[in-house]
Motif scaffolding. Structure first.
Motif, PDB file in Angstrom:
ATOM      1  N   ALA A  14      32.476  38.833  39.307  1.00 52.39           N
ATOM      2  CA  ALA A  14      33.590  38.411  40.160  1.00 52.39           C
ATOM      3  C   ALA A  14      34.905  38.425  39.380  1.00 52.39           C
ATOM      4  CB  ALA A  14      33.327  37.025  40.731  1.00 52.39           C
ATOM      5  N   ALA A  15      34.885  37.964  38.143  1.00 55.73           N
ATOM      6  CA  ALA A  15      36.102  37.960  37.322  1.00 55.73           C
ATOM      7  C   ALA A  15      36.559  39.397  37.041  1.00 55.73           C
ATOM      8  CB  ALA A  15      35.861  37.214  36.018  1.00 55.73           C
ATOM      9  N   ALA A  16      35.612  40.287  36.749  1.00 54.42           N
ATOM     10  CA  ALA A  16      35.966  41.685  36.489  1.00 54.42           C
ATOM     11  C   ALA A  16      36.576  42.335  37.727  1.00 54.42           C
ATOM     12  CB  ALA A  16      34.735  42.458  36.031  1.00 54.42           C
ATOM     13  N   VAL A  17      36.018  42.066  38.888  1.00 53.33           N
ATOM     14  CA  VAL A  17      36.557  42.625  40.132  1.00 53.33           C
ATOM     15  C   VAL A  17      37.943  42.046  40.428  1.00 53.33           C
ATOM     16  CG1 VAL A  17      36.223  42.679  42.639  1.00 53.33           C
ATOM     17  CG2 VAL A  17      34.308  43.201  41.116  1.00 53.33           C
ATOM     18  N   MET A  18      38.101  40.760  40.235  1.00 52.41           N
ATOM     19  CA  MET A  18      39.374  40.108  40.536  1.00 52.41           C
ATOM     20  C   MET A  18      40.482  40.623  39.613  1.00 52.41           C
ATOM     21  SD  MET A  18      40.287  36.064  40.731  1.00 52.41           S
ATOM     22  CE  MET A  18      40.260  35.782  38.973  1.00 52.41           C
ATOM     23  N   PHE A  19      40.247  40.607  38.305  1.00 48.33           N
ATOM     24  CA  PHE A  19      41.272  41.042  37.365  1.00 48.33           C
ATOM     25  C   PHE A  19      41.464  42.556  37.402  1.00 48.33           C
ATOM     26  CE2 PHE A  19      40.068  36.945  35.373  1.00 48.33           C
ATOM     27  CZ  PHE A  19      41.298  36.327  35.524  1.00 48.33           C
ATOM     28  N   GLY A  20      40.385  43.303  37.554  1.00 45.63           N
ATOM     29  CA  GLY A  20      40.488  44.758  37.663  1.00 45.63           C
ATOM     30  C   GLY A  20      41.240  45.170  38.914  1.00 45.63           C
ATOM     31  N   GLY A  21      40.993  44.480  40.005  1.00 41.96           N
ATOM     32  CA  GLY A  21      41.697  44.775  41.252  1.00 41.96           C
ATOM     33  C   GLY A  21      43.170  44.458  41.143  1.00 41.96           C
ATOM     34  N   ARG A  22      43.502  43.350  40.512  1.00 45.16           N
ATOM     35  CA  ARG A  22      44.913  42.973  40.331  1.00 45.16           C
ATOM     36  C   ARG A  22      45.618  43.977  39.439  1.00 45.16           C
ATOM     37  NH1 ARG A  22      49.515  42.553  39.887  1.00 45.16           N
ATOM     38  NH2 ARG A  22      50.797  40.709  39.695  1.00 45.16           N
TER      39      ARG A  22
END
Length: 79
Positions: A14-22
């Motif tokens: 979830a953290a990777a998706v959130m920061f990667g998406g941002r």
């Protein structure tokens, strides 16, 4: 123990998706190359992703000075 492992994996993904998406939103759709959060996230990316992001920003903002992390040695040219 397996449940803890599952929770840790979900949190990391979830953290990777959130920061990667941002980061991707900054590189692909930002109104300005000088967004502080985007610049910081770009600095944390691995080298190939950071270079791709800088190249994409250069294409989108060709007449502007590069943001921190995308500047050459003189600070005024894109690397």
């Amino acid at each position: 123990m397996q449940k803890i492992f599952q929770v840790v994996c979900v949190v990391l993904i979830a953290a990777a998706v959130m920061f990667g998406g941002r980061w991707y939103m900054y590189v692909a759709q930002a109104q300005s190359p000088y967004d502080e959060v985007g610049i910081a996230l770009n600095g944390y990316m691995p080298g190939p992703l950071r270079n791709w992001g800088c190249h994409k920003l250069q294409q989108r903002f060709p007449g502007q000075l590069p943001p921190y992390g995308c500047a050459g040695a003189d600070g005024r040219s894109w690397r």
